[in-house]
Design a protein around this motif. Sequence first.
Motif, short mmCIF file in Angstrom:
data_model
loop_
_atom_site.label_atom_id
_atom_site.label_comp_id
_atom_site.label_asym_id
_atom_site.label_seq_id
_atom_site.Cartn_x
_atom_site.Cartn_y
_atom_site.Cartn_z
N ASP A 90 1.34 -1.20 0.69
CA ASP A 90 -0.21 -0.18 0.34
C ASP A 90 0.31 1.30 -0.43
OD1 ASP A 90 0.89 -0.24 2.67
OD2 ASP A 90 -1.49 -0.48 3.66
N GLY A 91 1.95 0.97 -0.04
CA GLY A 91 3.10 2.24 -0.47
C GLY A 91 3.47 3.27 1.19
N LEU A 92 2.95 2.35 2.24
CA LEU A 92 3.68 2.65 3.75
C LEU A 92 4.53 1.68 4.45
CD1 LEU A 92 -0.11 2.54 4.85
CD2 LEU A 92 1.31 4.60 4.07
N ARG A 93 4.87 2.32 5.19
CA ARG A 93 6.82 1.87 5.70
C ARG A 93 5.45 1.14 7.33
NH1 ARG A 93 11.72 2.14 4.87
NH2 ARG A 93 11.39 3.08 3.54
N TYR A 94 6.23 0.03 7.77
CA TYR A 94 5.15 -0.92 8.66
C TYR A 94 6.68 -0.81 9.52
CZ TYR A 94 0.86 -0.93 6.71
OH TYR A 94 -0.45 -1.07 6.12
N ASP A 95 6.57 -1.39 11.07
CA ASP A 95 6.80 -1.60 11.93
C ASP A 95 6.78 -3.21 11.13
OD1 ASP A 95 7.85 0.62 12.93
OD2 ASP A 95 6.55 -0.35 14.74
N GLU A 96 8.19 -3.74 11.81
CA GLU A 96 8.48 -5.54 11.27
C GLU A 96 8.99 -5.93 13.18
OE1 GLU A 96 9.51 -7.05 6.73
OE2 GLU A 96 10.63 -5.85 7.69
N HIS A 97 8.19 -7.45 12.69
CA HIS A 97 8.50 -8.19 13.63
C HIS A 97 10.38 -8.63 13.05
CE1 HIS A 97 5.29 -8.81 16.10
NE2 HIS A 97 5.38 -7.92 16.82
N LEU A 98 10.91 -8.92 13.62
CA LEU A 98 11.90 -9.81 13.62
C LEU A 98 12.58 -11.19 14.01
CD1 LEU A 98 14.51 -10.22 11.71
CD2 LEU A 98 16.03 -9.39 13.67
N HIS A 99 11.94 -12.19 13.40
CA HIS A 99 12.08 -13.63 14.00
C HIS A 99 12.79 -14.25 12.79
CE1 HIS A 99 7.74 -14.04 15.10
NE2 HIS A 99 7.55 -12.89 13.89
#
Length: 378
Positions: A360-369
Amino acid sequence: MSRPVSGSPQLDADGLVLGPWRAEDAAALLAIADDPASRAWSGSMRLLHTEDDARGWIRQRADDPDRVEWAVRDPAAGGIVARVHLHRFDRDSRNAEIGYVVHPGHRRRGVARRAVEAATAHGFEVLGLGRIALVHATGNPASCAVAAACGFAFEGVERAAIDHGDGVLHDVHRHARLPSDPTGAAAHLRAGDLPGAVLEPVEIAAGRLQLRPPSEAEADEALPMLQDPDIRQWNPGPEHLDLDAVRAWCRRGADWSDGPHATFSALDATTGRLLGSVSLHQLDVAQGAGEIGYRVAPWARGTGVATEAVAAVSRWAFGALGLLRIELAHAVVNPASCRVAVKTGYPLEGTLRQAYVYGDGLRYDEHLHARLDSDPAP
């Protein structure tokens, strides 16, 4: 050179014991064979599917006068942890070849090194060999590391030299050791530095799933999968897709030589229907690291496809590629991927703030596993 005889003498190998196979070892042998890496790189392991198959394999090797085959036992841990063998004897030249397979639960613990060193010493000191070769497919960098650790010098690449039982003639790396070579490790070889050292596409049988490189023939099913709104959001790709674009996408996924990735289509093993895809990317075999991602077709969601496919490819990556760490990242607002990660043995390590721009063109926080090869299997 002494003539090999039926039976295998007991050898000590720095905490391990090499000895003959017994009929009651069939279940342990089957556990070694029933692993993607074992089946990928050992032609005889591909043929073992039942304990009766395993008992026949043991009998055949016990009766072969041109092979010395050992079961590798760990008295401390209990049970069999590997096999190692000397074969392809050439008495005129006093040459032979060495091979091995390690149980998936005992890899990365020095088992291969200790077993190969003990069998090599027996070949030189007892059988009088003048040269022992260690040959492996170029797509198996973990064996490069074992060869170097055991003092086997890299001698070159042989093209289309070995059929591992999959009907494909694989390029191989040839290593060898002479009795006069110094003890200790040879110069370590990084897969990226070796000619012909590219990943070779493989297939993985994973229960109800068949994992193999993408094929243009599945483009008709891949198109609606890639057009699905959820997939477009969490696996962003080209805005406009048609069959030609999807065929090109399949071709890129099937060509593992064009970059550090290994991409699999996940198919129903019975019907052949496309259910999703899994990709190892950002691969660095020299560092033993990579990342994993996946897609599940909308018609296959909620059936466990993601969990089974990610688990199977992870086992293959740790076993066949010798990876030490694989990361799995997803948007924090995508809890389904959190569940897949945890179920497949990837614990949450932290949150990456504003880490990735999604569909959607938005920057998201990510979980890192991430999962290490030493982590317990889920």
